[in-house]
Design a protein around this motif. Sequence first.
Motif, PDB file in Angstrom:
ATOM      1  N   ALA A 162       0.829  -1.203   0.000  1.00  0.00           N
ATOM      2  CA  ALA A 162       0.000   0.000   0.000  1.00  0.00           C
ATOM      3  C   ALA A 162       0.868   1.259   0.000  1.00  0.00           C
ATOM      4  CB  ALA A 162      -0.930  -0.002   1.210  1.00  0.00           C
ATOM      5  N   ALA A 163       1.988   1.212   0.722  1.00  0.00           N
ATOM      6  CA  ALA A 163       2.891   2.359   0.774  1.00  0.00           C
ATOM      7  C   ALA A 163       3.507   2.644  -0.591  1.00  0.00           C
ATOM      8  CB  ALA A 163       3.987   2.115   1.810  1.00  0.00           C
ATOM      9  N   VAL A 164       3.814   1.582  -1.352  1.00  0.00           N
ATOM     10  CA  VAL A 164       4.363   1.752  -2.697  1.00  0.00           C
ATOM     11  C   VAL A 164       3.345   2.438  -3.602  1.00  0.00           C
ATOM     12  CG1 VAL A 164       5.118   0.525  -4.779  1.00  0.00           C
ATOM     13  CG2 VAL A 164       5.990  -0.171  -2.546  1.00  0.00           C
ATOM     14  N   VAL A 165       2.118   1.975  -3.562  1.00  0.00           N
ATOM     15  CA  VAL A 165       1.066   2.553  -4.406  1.00  0.00           C
ATOM     16  C   VAL A 165       0.803   4.013  -4.023  1.00  0.00           C
ATOM     17  CG1 VAL A 165      -1.356   2.363  -5.092  1.00  0.00           C
ATOM     18  CG2 VAL A 165       0.028   0.291  -4.817  1.00  0.00           C
ATOM     19  N   GLU A 166       0.857   4.312  -2.743  1.00  0.00           N
ATOM     20  CA  GLU A 166       0.653   5.691  -2.283  1.00  0.00           C
ATOM     21  C   GLU A 166       1.716   6.638  -2.835  1.00  0.00           C
ATOM     22  OE1 GLU A 166       0.511   5.575   1.945  1.00  0.00           O
ATOM     23  OE2 GLU A 166      -1.413   4.514   2.035  1.00  0.00           O
ATOM     24  N   LYS A 167       2.888   6.103  -3.152  1.00  0.00           N
ATOM     25  CA  LYS A 167       3.962   6.913  -3.719  1.00  0.00           C
ATOM     26  C   LYS A 167       3.788   7.133  -5.224  1.00  0.00           C
ATOM     27  CE  LYS A 167       6.719   7.794  -0.192  1.00  0.00           C
ATOM     28  NZ  LYS A 167       7.124   9.178   0.191  1.00  0.00           N
ATOM     29  N   TYR A 169       3.373   4.633  -7.687  1.00  0.00           N
ATOM     30  CA  TYR A 169       3.746   3.533  -8.576  1.00  0.00           C
ATOM     31  C   TYR A 169       2.513   2.712  -8.965  1.00  0.00           C
ATOM     32  CZ  TYR A 169       8.642   4.317  -7.239  1.00  0.00           C
ATOM     33  OH  TYR A 169       9.883   4.860  -7.028  1.00  0.00           O
ATOM     34  N   ASP A 170       2.511   2.241 -10.215  1.00  0.00           N
ATOM     35  CA  ASP A 170       1.439   1.351 -10.643  1.00  0.00           C
ATOM     36  C   ASP A 170       1.971  -0.039 -10.979  1.00  0.00           C
ATOM     37  OD1 ASP A 170       2.642   1.571 -13.146  1.00  0.00           O
ATOM     38  OD2 ASP A 170       1.028   2.743 -14.038  1.00  0.00           O
ATOM     39  N   ALA A 171       3.149  -0.346 -10.458  1.00  0.00           N
ATOM     40  CA  ALA A 171       3.739  -1.675 -10.639  1.00  0.00           C
ATOM     41  C   ALA A 171       4.745  -1.909  -9.525  1.00  0.00           C
ATOM     42  CB  ALA A 171       4.417  -1.792 -11.999  1.00  0.00           C
ATOM     43  N   LEU A 172       4.792  -3.136  -9.010  1.00  0.00           N
ATOM     44  CA  LEU A 172       5.744  -3.475  -7.947  1.00  0.00           C
ATOM     45  C   LEU A 172       6.152  -4.934  -8.044  1.00  0.00           C
ATOM     46  CD1 LEU A 172       4.262  -5.202  -5.391  1.00  0.00           C
ATOM     47  CD2 LEU A 172       3.031  -3.040  -5.248  1.00  0.00           C
ATOM     48  N   LYS A 173       7.308  -5.239  -7.455  1.00  0.00           N
ATOM     49  CA  LYS A 173       7.821  -6.609  -7.456  1.00  0.00           C
ATOM     50  C   LYS A 173       7.956  -7.103  -6.023  1.00  0.00           C
ATOM     51  CE  LYS A 173      11.262  -7.873 -10.169  1.00  0.00           C
ATOM     52  NZ  LYS A 173      12.678  -7.953 -10.653  1.00  0.00           N
ATOM     53  N   VAL A 174       7.683  -8.395  -5.832  1.00  0.00           N
ATOM     54  CA  VAL A 174       7.810  -9.014  -4.519  1.00  0.00           C
ATOM     55  C   VAL A 174       8.667 -10.268  -4.622  1.00  0.00           C
ATOM     56  CG1 VAL A 174       5.622  -8.117  -3.644  1.00  0.00           C
ATOM     57  CG2 VAL A 174       5.650 -10.285  -4.867  1.00  0.00           C
ATOM     58  N   GLY A 204      -5.309  -3.820  -5.990  1.00  0.00           N
ATOM     59  CA  GLY A 204      -6.305  -3.784  -7.054  1.00  0.00           C
ATOM     60  C   GLY A 204      -5.759  -4.224  -8.394  1.00  0.00           C
ATOM     61  N   ASP A 205      -6.641  -4.273  -9.385  1.00  0.00           N
ATOM     62  CA  ASP A 205      -6.257  -4.742 -10.708  1.00  0.00           C
ATOM     63  C   ASP A 205      -5.475  -3.709 -11.508  1.00  0.00           C
ATOM     64  OD1 ASP A 205      -7.524  -7.120 -10.211  1.00  0.00           O
ATOM     65  OD2 ASP A 205      -9.343  -6.630 -11.348  1.00  0.00           O
ATOM     66  N   GLY A 206      -5.466  -2.467 -11.061  1.00  0.00           N
ATOM     67  CA  GLY A 206      -4.767  -1.417 -11.794  1.00  0.00           C
ATOM     68  C   GLY A 206      -3.276  -1.370 -11.543  1.00  0.00           C
ATOM     69  N   VAL A 207      -2.777  -2.211 -10.667  1.00  0.00           N
ATOM     70  CA  VAL A 207      -1.347  -2.251 -10.352  1.00  0.00           C
ATOM     71  C   VAL A 207      -0.773  -3.589 -10.803  1.00  0.00           C
ATOM     72  CG1 VAL A 207       0.369  -2.245  -8.488  1.00  0.00           C
ATOM     73  CG2 VAL A 207      -1.592  -0.676  -8.407  1.00  0.00           C
ATOM     74  N   ASP A 208       0.278  -3.541 -11.603  1.00  0.00           N
ATOM     75  CA  ASP A 208       0.936  -4.772 -12.046  1.00  0.00           C
ATOM     76  C   ASP A 208       1.815  -5.330 -10.934  1.00  0.00           C
ATOM     77  OD1 ASP A 208       0.098  -5.393 -14.705  1.00  0.00           O
ATOM     78  OD2 ASP A 208       1.144  -3.594 -15.388  1.00  0.00           O
ATOM     79  N   ILE A 209       1.804  -6.655 -10.803  1.00  0.00           N
ATOM     80  CA  ILE A 209       2.586  -7.342  -9.780  1.00  0.00           C
ATOM     81  C   ILE A 209       3.534  -8.324 -10.451  1.00  0.00           C
ATOM     82  CG2 ILE A 209       2.507  -8.856  -7.767  1.00  0.00           C
ATOM     83  CD1 ILE A 209      -0.398  -7.865  -7.335  1.00  0.00           C
ATOM     84  N   MET A 210       4.808  -8.254 -10.076  1.00  0.00           N
ATOM     85  CA  MET A 210       5.805  -9.207 -10.547  1.00  0.00           C
ATOM     86  C   MET A 210       6.301 -10.020  -9.370  1.00  0.00           C
ATOM     87  SD  MET A 210       7.380  -6.196 -12.774  1.00  0.00           S
ATOM     88  CE  MET A 210       6.286  -5.133 -11.838  1.00  0.00           C
ATOM     89  N   ILE A 211       6.487 -11.322  -9.574  1.00  0.00           N
ATOM     90  CA  ILE A 211       6.969 -12.197  -8.504  1.00  0.00           C
ATOM     91  C   ILE A 211       8.341 -12.723  -8.900  1.00  0.00           C
ATOM     92  CG2 ILE A 211       6.606 -14.285  -7.158  1.00  0.00           C
ATOM     93  CD1 ILE A 211       3.689 -12.554  -8.834  1.00  0.00           C
ATOM     94  N   ASP A 212       9.328 -12.402  -8.074  1.00  0.00           N
ATOM     95  CA  ASP A 212      10.699 -12.849  -8.314  1.00  0.00           C
ATOM     96  C   ASP A 212      10.925 -14.170  -7.580  1.00  0.00           C
ATOM     97  OD1 ASP A 212      13.374 -13.171  -8.756  1.00  0.00           O
ATOM     98  OD2 ASP A 212      13.963 -11.176  -8.063  1.00  0.00           O
ATOM     99  N   VAL A 360       7.458  10.887 -12.495  1.00  0.00           N
ATOM    100  CA  VAL A 360       6.097  11.414 -12.422  1.00  0.00           C
ATOM    101  C   VAL A 360       5.175  10.207 -12.410  1.00  0.00           C
ATOM    102  CG1 VAL A 360       4.312  12.787 -13.526  1.00  0.00           C
ATOM    103  CG2 VAL A 360       6.706  13.523 -13.649  1.00  0.00           C
ATOM    104  N   GLY A 361       4.522   9.978 -11.275  1.00  0.00           N
ATOM    105  CA  GLY A 361       3.713   8.775 -11.136  1.00  0.00           C
ATOM    106  C   GLY A 361       4.591   7.542 -11.170  1.00  0.00           C
ATOM    107  N   SER A 362       4.359   6.684 -12.139  1.00  0.00           N
ATOM    108  CA  SER A 362       5.156   5.469 -12.266  1.00  0.00           C
ATOM    109  C   SER A 362       6.010   5.491 -13.525  1.00  0.00           C
ATOM    110  CB  SER A 362       4.248   4.238 -12.277  1.00  0.00           C
ATOM    111  OG  SER A 362       4.974   3.062 -11.953  1.00  0.00           O
ATOM    112  N   ALA A 363       6.479   6.687 -13.890  1.00  0.00           N
ATOM    113  CA  ALA A 363       7.304   6.804 -15.095  1.00  0.00           C
ATOM    114  C   ALA A 363       8.416   7.824 -14.895  1.00  0.00           C
ATOM    115  CB  ALA A 363       6.447   7.204 -16.291  1.00  0.00           C
ATOM    116  N   TRP A 364       9.552   7.561 -15.539  1.00  0.00           N
ATOM    117  CA  TRP A 364      10.657   8.510 -15.571  1.00  0.00           C
ATOM    118  C   TRP A 364      10.504   9.405 -16.793  1.00  0.00           C
ATOM    119  CZ3 TRP A 364      15.209   4.548 -14.760  1.00  0.00           C
ATOM    120  CH2 TRP A 364      15.318   4.254 -13.389  1.00  0.00           C
ATOM    121  N   GLU A 365      10.841  10.673 -16.626  1.00  0.00           N
ATOM    122  CA  GLU A 365      10.839  11.598 -17.752  1.00  0.00           C
ATOM    123  C   GLU A 365      12.099  11.402 -18.590  1.00  0.00           C
ATOM    124  OE1 GLU A 365      10.432  15.424 -15.881  1.00  0.00           O
ATOM    125  OE2 GLU A 365       8.243  15.299 -15.930  1.00  0.00           O
ATOM    126  N   VAL A 366      12.038  11.826 -19.840  1.00  0.00           N
ATOM    127  CA  VAL A 366      13.184  11.719 -20.748  1.00  0.00           C
ATOM    128  C   VAL A 366      14.175  12.844 -20.437  1.00  0.00           C
ATOM    129  CG1 VAL A 366      13.928  11.788 -23.156  1.00  0.00           C
ATOM    130  CG2 VAL A 366      11.768  10.657 -22.536  1.00  0.00           C
TER     131      VAL A 366
END
Length: 406
Positions: A162-167, A169-174, A204-212, A360-366
Motif C-alpha cells: 500500500a505504501a508503494v502505491v501511495e507513492k 507507482y502502478d507496478a511493484l515486485k515481490v 487492485g487490478d490497476g497495479v501490475d505485480i511481478m513475482i521474483d 512522475v507517477g510510475s514513469a521517468w521523464e526523458v
Amino acid sequence: MIRDNEDIARRTTGTPIKITGVKTVVVNAEMRNWIFVKVLTDQPGLYGWGEASLNWKTRAVTGAVEDLEPMLLGRDPRDIEQCVRAMNKFSYYNLGMVGVTAISGIEHALWDIFGKSVGLPVWRLLGGKVRDRVRVYTHLGLGEMKSVYETFDVGSLKERAAAVVEKGYDALKVVFIPYGAHTSPIPAQRHVGKMMEALRTTVGDGVDIMIDFHGRPGSIAAAMGFIRELEPYRPMFCEEPVQPGDTEALRIIAEKAECPIASGERLVGIKEFQPVFNQRALHIAQPDLNHTGGLLEGKRIAAAAEAALIGIAPHNPNGPLAGVAALHFDVSTPNFVIQEEMSGAVPWYDDVVQTPIRRVGSAWEVPELPGFGIEVNEAEAAKHPFKPEVMHAMSAVLEDGTIVDW
C-alpha cells in the motif's frame, strides 16, 4: 553545469581525445556497495561516470577495473566498440560476471564522455527517442533491502504494498517464494497463494505485480507448483522460476505457465541470451546493463529479443548511476516493457549523485542534459566507504541443514 558542457562540446568537436586514467569510487549503501567508475581524459573537465556494482564482489570488480585500465590508456573514449573489444580480446581468458561487470561500468562512462563531447544526451547516440516516458516499478519498502527480501508475513506485505502505491507507482515486485529444493510442499504453495491474494486485494487490478522466484525452486515441478497458485491473480510476470543455464527447463515452464515468464539478470552477453531466444524460453528478457557488457551489448540483446517477439525489462537493483544508464537505454529501445528501480534504498540516495531522473507517477521523464547528465559528489561519497555487505544468501538453508539457492 550546462555552460561547462556546451564549452566542452565546442572544444572537443573534431579534437582527438585520449583516456588518461580509470578510477573507482565505492559507496556503501548499507545492504550493498555501489561501485562508481570514473574515466578521465586529457581534455580539461571532460570525464565520464558509470557504475559496476555487483553484490558480494566489490573488491573483485574494483580489482578487475584496475587490471583493465592499461588496455585503455591513450585510446579515444569515443571509440566505444574498439575500447570494449580491447578489454575483451586482450584479457585472453573469458572474463565471466566479475570481469564483464567491470567492462560494463567502464563502457557506461565512455558513453557519458561521448555525449558530453558532442553536447547530446546518450539516448540520442543510441538511436534516438522511441518513447516519451519510461515506465518503472519498485519493490516493497521502496527499495529498502530488508523489506524486499524478508517479507513473508501477509500483514507486512499488505502494509508495504500500500505504501508503494501511495507513492504513485502502478507496478511493484515481490520476493516471497520460499527457499526450497526439488519439491514444493502443499503448505508452502498455499502460503504463496495466500500472499498473492492479499497483495492483489490490496493494490487492485490497476497495479501490475511481478513475482521474483530468485531461482529458488530446484525443479520444473516445484516451480510450477507455485506458479499455479499465482496464475489466478494475473501477475505481470514470474521471474527466474529456475536457475539460469537450463534453457530447456525454462522453455518447458514458459510453455506450461499461464502467465508471462521472465529471466536473464545473470546471463552475460548476447551469446548467453541467444539460445534462450532461439528456444522461445521466456517472454520477457531481463539483461542487467551493469553485468552484461554495457549499453552496446544491451542493444544487441534487445534487437535479438525483438526478432523473437520477446520484450525487455532491464534488471537494476543497483545504484543511481546504473539507473541513469538504464534510463537512456530504455528511451531508445523499441521493445522495452518496464524498468526496475530502487531509488529508496538509502535515505541519502540523492545526496551522493545529481541525476536527471525525474519520476512522475510510475514513469521517468526523458532527460535532455548532455551525456548521462550526472555528477558525483565525491566528498559526499567518501562519507560512505566500503563495508562488507550483508550476506542475505547465508539464510538460504533448509531445516535439515541443506544449503539451497538464495
